[in-house]
Scaffold this motif. Sequence first.
Motif, PDB file in Angstrom:
ATOM      1  N   VAL A   1       0.869  -1.177   0.000  1.00 40.89           N
ATOM      2  CA  VAL A   1       0.000   0.000   0.000  1.00 40.89           C
ATOM      3  C   VAL A   1       0.905   1.227   0.000  1.00 40.89           C
ATOM      4  CG1 VAL A   1      -1.789   1.298   1.211  1.00 40.89           C
ATOM      5  CG2 VAL A   1      -1.809  -1.212   1.276  1.00 40.89           C
ATOM      6  N   ASN A   2       0.752   2.091  -0.995  1.00 43.65           N
ATOM      7  CA  ASN A   2       1.621   3.265  -1.027  1.00 43.65           C
ATOM      8  C   ASN A   2       1.070   4.375  -0.134  1.00 43.65           C
ATOM      9  OD1 ASN A   2      -0.380   4.668  -2.433  1.00 43.65           O
ATOM     10  ND2 ASN A   2       0.653   4.537  -4.410  1.00 43.65           N
ATOM     11  N   HIS A   3       1.770   5.495  -0.083  1.00 45.69           N
ATOM     12  CA  HIS A   3       1.395   6.569   0.841  1.00 45.69           C
ATOM     13  C   HIS A   3       0.083   7.241   0.454  1.00 45.69           C
ATOM     14  CE1 HIS A   3       3.533   8.435  -2.454  1.00 45.69           C
ATOM     15  NE2 HIS A   3       3.156   9.637  -2.064  1.00 45.69           N
ATOM     16  N   ARG A   4      -0.423   6.949  -0.752  1.00 44.61           N
ATOM     17  CA  ARG A   4      -1.721   7.475  -1.171  1.00 44.61           C
ATOM     18  C   ARG A   4      -2.851   6.484  -0.904  1.00 44.61           C
ATOM     19  NH1 ARG A   4      -0.403  12.674  -1.339  1.00 44.61           N
ATOM     20  NH2 ARG A   4       1.119  13.195  -2.958  1.00 44.61           N
ATOM     21  N   GLY A   5      -2.504   5.320  -0.361  1.00 45.68           N
ATOM     22  CA  GLY A   5      -3.514   4.319  -0.058  1.00 45.68           C
ATOM     23  C   GLY A   5      -3.789   3.350  -1.189  1.00 45.68           C
TER      24      GLY A   5
ATOM     25  N   GLY B   1       9.368   1.522  -5.192  1.00 48.19           N
ATOM     26  CA  GLY B   1       9.259   2.515  -6.247  1.00 48.19           C
ATOM     27  C   GLY B   1       8.356   3.667  -5.856  1.00 48.19           C
ATOM     28  N   PHE B   2       7.921   3.681  -4.594  1.00 47.21           N
ATOM     29  CA  PHE B   2       7.094   4.768  -4.087  1.00 47.21           C
ATOM     30  C   PHE B   2       7.514   5.040  -2.650  1.00 47.21           C
ATOM     31  CE2 PHE B   2       4.552   0.771  -4.147  1.00 47.21           C
ATOM     32  CZ  PHE B   2       4.606   0.469  -2.796  1.00 47.21           C
ATOM     33  N   LEU B   3       6.801   5.921  -1.984  1.00 47.93           N
ATOM     34  CA  LEU B   3       7.212   6.360  -0.653  1.00 47.93           C
ATOM     35  C   LEU B   3       6.871   5.305   0.402  1.00 47.93           C
ATOM     36  CD1 LEU B   3       8.606   8.817   0.553  1.00 47.93           C
ATOM     37  CD2 LEU B   3       6.355   9.763   1.079  1.00 47.93           C
ATOM     38  N   PHE B   4       7.622   4.207   0.388  1.00 45.70           N
ATOM     39  CA  PHE B   4       7.528   3.161   1.397  1.00 45.70           C
ATOM     40  C   PHE B   4       6.213   2.372   1.311  1.00 45.70           C
ATOM     41  CE2 PHE B   4      10.185   6.381   3.975  1.00 45.70           C
ATOM     42  CZ  PHE B   4      11.267   6.167   3.141  1.00 45.70           C
ATOM     43  N   ASP B   5       6.051   1.440   2.230  1.00 46.65           N
ATOM     44  CA  ASP B   5       4.900   0.535   2.211  1.00 46.65           C
ATOM     45  C   ASP B   5       4.081   0.718   3.481  1.00 46.65           C
ATOM     46  OD1 ASP B   5       3.161  -1.651   1.681  1.00 46.65           O
ATOM     47  OD2 ASP B   5       4.415  -2.916   2.957  1.00 46.65           O
ATOM     48  N   TYR B   6       2.772   0.942   3.315  1.00 46.78           N
ATOM     49  CA  TYR B   6       1.876   1.173   4.447  1.00 46.78           C
ATOM     50  C   TYR B   6       0.859   0.043   4.599  1.00 46.78           C
ATOM     51  CZ  TYR B   6       3.813   5.895   4.559  1.00 46.78           C
ATOM     52  OH  TYR B   6       4.669   6.968   4.650  1.00 46.78           O
ATOM     53  N   SER B   7       1.196  -1.146   4.117  1.00 53.56           N
ATOM     54  CA  SER B   7       0.290  -2.285   4.274  1.00 53.56           C
ATOM     55  C   SER B   7       0.238  -2.702   5.739  1.00 53.56           C
ATOM     56  CB  SER B   7       0.756  -3.458   3.412  1.00 53.56           C
ATOM     57  OG  SER B   7       1.999  -3.958   3.878  1.00 53.56           O
ATOM     58  N   GLU B   8      -0.810  -3.419   6.108  1.00 55.59           N
ATOM     59  CA  GLU B   8      -0.984  -3.819   7.507  1.00 55.59           C
ATOM     60  C   GLU B   8       0.178  -4.660   8.043  1.00 55.59           C
ATOM     61  OE1 GLU B   8      -2.920  -3.060  10.088  1.00 55.59           O
ATOM     62  OE2 GLU B   8      -3.592  -1.447   8.786  1.00 55.59           O
ATOM     63  N   PRO B   9       0.711  -5.628   7.274  1.00 56.09           N
ATOM     64  CA  PRO B   9       1.857  -6.380   7.811  1.00 56.09           C
ATOM     65  C   PRO B   9       3.048  -5.485   8.143  1.00 56.09           C
ATOM     66  CG  PRO B   9       0.923  -7.526   5.936  1.00 56.09           C
ATOM     67  CD  PRO B   9       0.254  -6.187   5.984  1.00 56.09           C
TER      68      PRO B   9
ATOM     69  N   PRO C   1       3.851   8.809   9.340  1.00 66.27           N
ATOM     70  CA  PRO C   1       3.432   9.914   8.464  1.00 66.27           C
ATOM     71  C   PRO C   1       3.408   9.490   6.996  1.00 66.27           C
ATOM     72  CG  PRO C   1       5.115  10.624  10.022  1.00 66.27           C
ATOM     73  CD  PRO C   1       5.059   9.140  10.108  1.00 66.27           C
ATOM     74  N   ARG C   2       2.473  10.058   6.263  1.00 68.93           N
ATOM     75  CA  ARG C   2       2.361   9.767   4.833  1.00 68.93           C
ATOM     76  C   ARG C   2       2.654  10.992   3.983  1.00 68.93           C
ATOM     77  NH1 ARG C   2      -1.426   4.886   4.107  1.00 68.93           N
ATOM     78  NH2 ARG C   2      -1.584   4.063   6.220  1.00 68.93           N
ATOM     79  N   GLU C   3       2.937  12.096   4.630  1.00 70.84           N
ATOM     80  CA  GLU C   3       3.268  13.322   3.914  1.00 70.84           C
ATOM     81  C   GLU C   3       4.498  13.960   4.555  1.00 70.84           C
ATOM     82  OE1 GLU C   3       1.806  14.319   1.240  1.00 70.84           O
ATOM     83  OE2 GLU C   3       0.016  13.043   1.239  1.00 70.84           O
ATOM     84  N   VAL C   4       5.231  14.682   3.750  1.00 69.45           N
ATOM     85  CA  VAL C   4       6.377  15.444   4.244  1.00 69.45           C
ATOM     86  C   VAL C   4       6.210  16.880   3.761  1.00 69.45           C
ATOM     87  CG1 VAL C   4       8.888  15.654   4.205  1.00 69.45           C
ATOM     88  CG2 VAL C   4       7.829  13.396   4.096  1.00 69.45           C
ATOM     89  N   PRO C   5       6.357  17.901   4.637  1.00 73.12           N
ATOM     90  CA  PRO C   5       6.748  17.772   6.049  1.00 73.12           C
ATOM     91  C   PRO C   5       5.592  17.303   6.929  1.00 73.12           C
ATOM     92  CG  PRO C   5       6.327  20.051   5.526  1.00 73.12           C
ATOM     93  CD  PRO C   5       6.192  19.293   4.227  1.00 73.12           C
ATOM     94  N   THR C   6       5.919  16.908   8.134  1.00 72.57           N
ATOM     95  CA  THR C   6       4.933  16.438   9.085  1.00 72.57           C
ATOM     96  C   THR C   6       5.214  17.062  10.445  1.00 72.57           C
ATOM     97  OG1 THR C   6       4.099  14.485  10.245  1.00 72.57           O
ATOM     98  CG2 THR C   6       6.385  14.429   9.557  1.00 72.57           C
ATOM     99  N   GLU C   7       4.174  17.174  11.268  1.00 66.51           N
ATOM    100  CA  GLU C   7       4.374  17.707  12.612  1.00 66.51           C
ATOM    101  C   GLU C   7       5.132  16.717  13.486  1.00 66.51           C
ATOM    102  OE1 GLU C   7       0.661  18.861  14.250  1.00 66.51           O
ATOM    103  OE2 GLU C   7       0.291  20.453  12.784  1.00 66.51           O
TER     104      GLU C   7
END
Length: 325
Positions: free
Chosen positions: A82-86, A137-145, A181-187
């Motif tokens: 899952v990419n940073h855009r879901g 090839g994208f901003l990391f992996d956001y899958s549940e595993p 975080p899924r966006e940069v910059p982030t708090e």
Amino acid sequence: MANLFGTAFGVGLLLAVSIGALAAEAGVTNPQIEALPWVKFLGFRCVHSGGRITDEALKVGLKPTVAFANWGMPPKLRHPFVNHRGKKTLSASIFCHVNFNYEPFREWWRKFVPEVAERYKGKAVLAYKPFNEFHYGFLFDYSEPTLRRYRSWLKSRYGSIEALNEAWGTNYRDFSEVEPPREVPTEEVANWIEWREFTTWTFSDFFAETRRLIKSVDEDALVGSNFWPFPDPVSTGWNPWELARSQDFLAYDIYAVGRWEWMGLALDEVRSAARCAGREAWLLEFMGGPNNWRPKVTADDIWLEAHLALSRDIRCIIFYMWRPA
């Protein structure tokens, strides 16, 4: 080219000719390999991307690299990234097709890799090379595993959610609430830094485990993989300094042809990372002739750029021949 061969062998390097995955798919046969006696005469080696051509190379006295990936993996083990855009995808990049944080895949991998090592133990192979140019090839992996593993990694790193909150200035009640975080910059700068650190760690951990699995069967085996020198390697998920510690050698793939400033930077990077870990730096794919994006390559190009690599202490060069489409 005689000077190139003399220089390379004089410093004890291994020069190699590579036969890519298309050779196996095209049905390369034993007589076809035997029709290249000059390869054996010059001491060249054969590298491949499949078990079949490895066996053929061994029959005629070549010393192949056992390049393997997820051969025969049950389709049900292909968990999506899952990419940073879901967006879900079964491939994180052109060569990354397995979610290595998915535990059922890791369980299968822990059985499969020793079987590969058993198959080639005691045979004249150069090295074992899991996967090829493995990266996001994208901003990391956001899958549940991957998220579950990130939270587990944070817990082992901080010990308690209170300690994490104190370090980050946050108010989480439990590690299960932490979202990278899924966006940069982030708090949450600390969260972003740890997320990047985790991602590079999990890549190197996968290759380190693969190395341990092979050496549990063949302790004398050399294990390493090849990576593409990106301008910012951390954004691809891996870190060359981390990877070097997880393998017996660190290898890059370089197709330069005149882009000498970029090539010099890439060579310095792979040499530096390898040296910091007490490892050798290799080039597992090096320009051996024309290809689709570099249609004009001369012998002088290859001679000069090979010497640039030799001067930076590259210990193995495999000339990779592409067949332009």
